[in-house]
Design a protein around this motif. Structure first.
Motif, PDB file in Angstrom:
ATOM      1  N   ILE A   1      26.040  75.664  55.922  1.00 53.25           N
ATOM      2  CA  ILE A   1      24.963  75.063  56.487  1.00 53.25           C
ATOM      3  C   ILE A   1      24.888  73.666  56.795  1.00 53.25           C
ATOM      4  O   ILE A   1      25.054  73.043  55.806  1.00 53.25           O
ATOM      5  N   THR A   2      24.760  73.396  58.022  1.00 51.03           N
ATOM      6  CA  THR A   2      24.787  71.953  58.403  1.00 51.03           C
ATOM      7  C   THR A   2      23.444  71.516  58.860  1.00 51.03           C
ATOM      8  O   THR A   2      23.520  70.141  59.131  1.00 51.03           O
ATOM      9  N   ARG A   3      22.490  72.230  59.126  1.00 57.62           N
ATOM     10  CA  ARG A   3      21.214  71.768  59.656  1.00 57.62           C
ATOM     11  C   ARG A   3      20.674  70.574  59.009  1.00 57.62           C
ATOM     12  O   ARG A   3      19.499  70.105  59.434  1.00 57.62           O
ATOM     13  N   PHE A   4      20.742  70.687  57.512  1.00 57.52           N
ATOM     14  CA  PHE A   4      19.912  69.676  56.817  1.00 57.52           C
ATOM     15  C   PHE A   4      20.767  68.419  56.541  1.00 57.52           C
ATOM     16  O   PHE A   4      20.303  67.364  56.010  1.00 57.52           O
TER      17      PHE A   4
ATOM     18  N   THR B   1      21.911  64.826  57.720  1.00 55.51           N
ATOM     19  CA  THR B   1      21.727  63.831  58.919  1.00 55.51           C
ATOM     20  C   THR B   1      22.954  62.774  58.905  1.00 55.51           C
ATOM     21  O   THR B   1      22.998  62.115  59.884  1.00 55.51           O
TER      22      THR B   1
ATOM     23  N   ALA C   1      16.510  74.737  52.559  1.00 59.95           N
ATOM     24  CA  ALA C   1      16.004  75.772  53.355  1.00 59.95           C
ATOM     25  C   ALA C   1      14.701  76.691  52.504  1.00 59.95           C
ATOM     26  O   ALA C   1      13.862  77.129  53.370  1.00 59.95           O
TER      27      ALA C   1
ATOM     28  N   ASP D   1      21.977  67.129  67.900  1.00 54.12           N
ATOM     29  CA  ASP D   1      20.780  67.480  67.008  1.00 54.12           C
ATOM     30  C   ASP D   1      20.418  66.684  65.913  1.00 54.12           C
ATOM     31  O   ASP D   1      19.575  66.628  65.116  1.00 54.12           O
TER      32      ASP D   1
ATOM     33  N   SER E   1      21.583  72.765  50.523  1.00 59.63           N
ATOM     34  CA  SER E   1      21.050  73.269  51.718  1.00 59.63           C
ATOM     35  C   SER E   1      20.372  74.364  51.793  1.00 59.63           C
ATOM     36  O   SER E   1      19.323  74.548  52.118  1.00 59.63           O
TER      37      SER E   1
ATOM     38  N   LYS F   1      18.546  65.656  54.636  1.00 51.68           N
ATOM     39  CA  LYS F   1      17.082  65.304  55.157  1.00 51.68           C
ATOM     40  C   LYS F   1      16.146  64.901  54.149  1.00 51.68           C
ATOM     41  O   LYS F   1      15.199  64.210  54.463  1.00 51.68           O
TER      42      LYS F   1
ATOM     43  N   SER G   1      27.696  70.676  68.504  1.00 49.13           N
ATOM     44  CA  SER G   1      26.359  70.254  68.814  1.00 49.13           C
ATOM     45  C   SER G   1      25.584  69.212  67.937  1.00 49.13           C
ATOM     46  O   SER G   1      24.414  69.003  68.129  1.00 49.13           O
ATOM     47  N   ALA G   2      26.396  69.035  66.964  1.00 51.09           N
ATOM     48  CA  ALA G   2      25.637  68.342  65.453  1.00 51.09           C
ATOM     49  C   ALA G   2      25.012  67.012  65.980  1.00 51.09           C
ATOM     50  O   ALA G   2      24.196  66.527  65.750  1.00 51.09           O
TER      51      ALA G   2
ATOM     52  N   MET H   1      22.524  64.517  64.017  1.00 49.39           N
ATOM     53  CA  MET H   1      23.740  64.131  62.765  1.00 49.39           C
ATOM     54  C   MET H   1      24.470  63.035  63.075  1.00 49.39           C
ATOM     55  O   MET H   1      25.036  62.828  64.335  1.00 49.39           O
TER      56      MET H   1
END
Length: 98
Positions: free
Chosen positions: A2-5, A7, A90, A37, A86, A61, A33-34, A39
C-alpha cells in the motif's frame, strides 16, 4: 504494498551489493504514477566500493517517519512494516468517511 499513504521516500543503496536487494525491490514496487500523485522519491546510489549500509526513510501522510536499515531486512519484512502503518491509516480514513 500500500503506497497511497506515502508522501516521501528517501533511499540510499549500493546497486552492486547483494545486501541491497531489498532496496532495489522496494523501488520496483513503487507504482509509476506515484510522483504524479504527489509522492517525493529520492534515491541516492552509492559508489561500487562503498561499505555504507542501504537505508530507507519514509514519511506518511499523518507525519509519521520510518527509518529502516535495508541491509539487515528482507523485502517481506519491509513490506510488512510499511503495510502495517498504511492499513492503520486506511482504517482511520474509512472511519472518518474521507
Amino acid at each position: 504494498m500500500i503506497t497511497r499513504f506515502l508522501t516521501d521516500v528517501r533511499l540510499k543503496f549500493n546497486p552492486f551489493s547483494p545486501r541491497s536487494k531489498s532496496a532495489r525491490l522496494f523501488l520496483s514496487l513503487i507504482p509509476p504514477s506515484a510522483r504524479v500523485d504527489g509522492m517525493k522519491i529520492e534515491s541516492k546510489m552509492l559508489p561500487r566500493h562503498s561499505k555504507e549500509p542501504a537505508s530507507l526513510a519514509l514519511k506518511f501522510k499523518d507525519g509519521k517517519e520510518m527509518d529502516l536499515e535495508l541491509d539487515k531486512m528482507r523485502i517481506t519484512e519491509v513490506m510488512e512494516r510499511v503495510d502495517r502503518h498504511s492499513r492503520l491509516l486506511a482504517r482511520k480514513e474509512e472511519l472518518l468517511g474521507n
